[in-house]
Design an enzyme around this catalytic site. Structure first.
Site, short mmCIF file in Angstrom:
data_model
loop_
_atom_site.label_atom_id
_atom_site.label_comp_id
_atom_site.label_asym_id
_atom_site.label_seq_id
_atom_site.Cartn_x
_atom_site.Cartn_y
_atom_site.Cartn_z
N LYS A 53 -7.90 -13.17 -78.52
CA LYS A 53 -7.27 -14.47 -78.31
C LYS A 53 -6.25 -14.38 -77.18
CE LYS A 53 -8.11 -15.76 -83.09
NZ LYS A 53 -7.63 -15.73 -84.48
N GLN A 97 -2.24 -15.36 -88.09
CA GLN A 97 -3.50 -14.62 -88.23
C GLN A 97 -3.70 -14.20 -89.69
OE1 GLN A 97 -5.80 -14.00 -85.67
NE2 GLN A 97 -7.08 -13.26 -87.32
N ASP A 120 -4.69 -23.86 -85.12
CA ASP A 120 -5.89 -23.62 -85.92
C ASP A 120 -6.43 -24.89 -86.57
OD1 ASP A 120 -7.13 -21.22 -86.04
OD2 ASP A 120 -5.82 -20.35 -87.57
#
Ligand code: NDP
Length: 293
Positions: A53, A97, A120
């Site tokens: 990422k 995460q 997200d």
């Protein structure tokens, strides 16, 4: 023979659009977009995902502003870090995460993220916005699937779609997005009876069950479009999905490979959510609306 839903090349094309959008908006914003990936502990797979990422951020011109906390960090301290990122004007997107180390409850920490910075798209408010068809950051993996289908000009209106899996991460938002695109959607899960009977009715089949190679030729109607979200490390090396590619590929009209299908699209949509949030905060026209289902 099926055509390939090539996530790698579509993600590269989206990255180019994001690079252009960032360049075009930089003067007006006075700063580049910022994405904070917050990692707690040392889950090895997470390490690879976070590195991917951050590399993707670097390619398009997003600043990585993440933090890596030790596994024994108390929940209050993780929460304080999230609140600091919420308040930081250089941060447009925050991603916690997962999985978190044992002992840390992800629910309250995900809820602590400012919904406007929810890269997200998994905050309760943003899932509610998706349900109601309101604008907001979208869950990255299903949004990536929608972008793959759109790029391949797969007709959804009035077609029968079946989603295998009902997780909050993938299955549920996937079903909502397909329904918003006017598909008639069924959702299968572990208690579904005669799965193959249901999946054979699908014009568009999205598989997100997390079961290696569970969908074979018997599950697929010839001419269907098949999207494989699953990703698994094979004991003998390499990756596979939830679909037995070599069985389904000869039957399907189109199919996404693993790797190189949905995976790169998930990362691309994380970047899209961050850049769209940056544009919104600075009143910049972005032209990325087609990527937000
Ligand atoms: P979860 O384990 O949270 O959910 C799996 C879902 O599949 C559940 O709803 C479960 O049903 C259902 N299911 C399990 N077994 C069966 C079965 N035999 N028949 C029908 N349904 C079944 O997984 P996720 O949604 O988080 O992820 C799914 C897969 O996608 C995983 O392989 C994951 O690694 C991958 N993934 C890939 C991403 C990418 O970028 N490519 C991103 C995110 C995930 P029930 O609810 O009844 O338990």
């Amino acid at each position: 023979m099926a055509s390939l839903l090539d996530g790698r090349s579509l993600a590269a094309a989206i990255e180019q659009r994001l690079t252009d959008a960032i360049r075009a908006g930089l003067d007006q914003a006075g700063r580049p977009p910022g994405l904070a990936v917050l990692r707690v502990g040392d889950d090895p797979a997470s390490g690879v995902y976070v590195a991917n990422k951050e590399k993707a951020c670097g390619r398009v011109g997003i600043r990585s502003l993440g933090a890596h906390l030790p596994a024994d960090t108390p929940a209050a301290e993780v929460q304080a870090t999230i609140e600091r990122l919420n308040a930081d004007p250089a941060v447009d997107g925050i991603l916690l995460q997962l999985p978190l180390p044992a002992g840390l409850d992800e629910g309250p920490l995900l809820r602590a993220i400012d919904p406007e910075k929810d890269a997200d798209g998994l905050h309760t408010l943003n899932l509610g916005r998706l349900l109601k068809g309101e604008a907001g950051p979208r869950s990255c993996t299903p949004a990536g699937v929608m972008a793959l289908l759109k790029a391949a000009q797969v007709e959804l209106s009035g077609r029968r779609a079946v989603v295998v899996g009902r997780s909050i991460l993938v299955g549920q938002p996937m079903a909502l997005m397909l329904q918003a695109a006017d598909a008639t959607v069924s959702v299968a899960h572990s208690r579904t009876r005669d799965l193959a009977d249901l999946t054979r009715q699908a014009d568009v089949l999205v598989v997100a069950a997390g079961r290696p190679r569970m969908i074979g030729a018997d599950h697929v109607r010839p001419g269907a479009v098949v999207v494989d979200v699953g990703i698994h490390r094979r004991p003998e090396g390499g990756l596979c999905g939830d679909v037995i590619f070599e069985q389904v590929e000869p039957l399907a009209a189109a199919i996404s490979p693993v790797p190189g299908g949905v995976g790169p699209m998930t990362v691309a949509m994380l970047l899209v959510n961050t850049v769209v949030a940056w544009c919104r905060r600075h009143g910049i026209e972005h032209g990325l609306g087609d990527l937000v289902p």
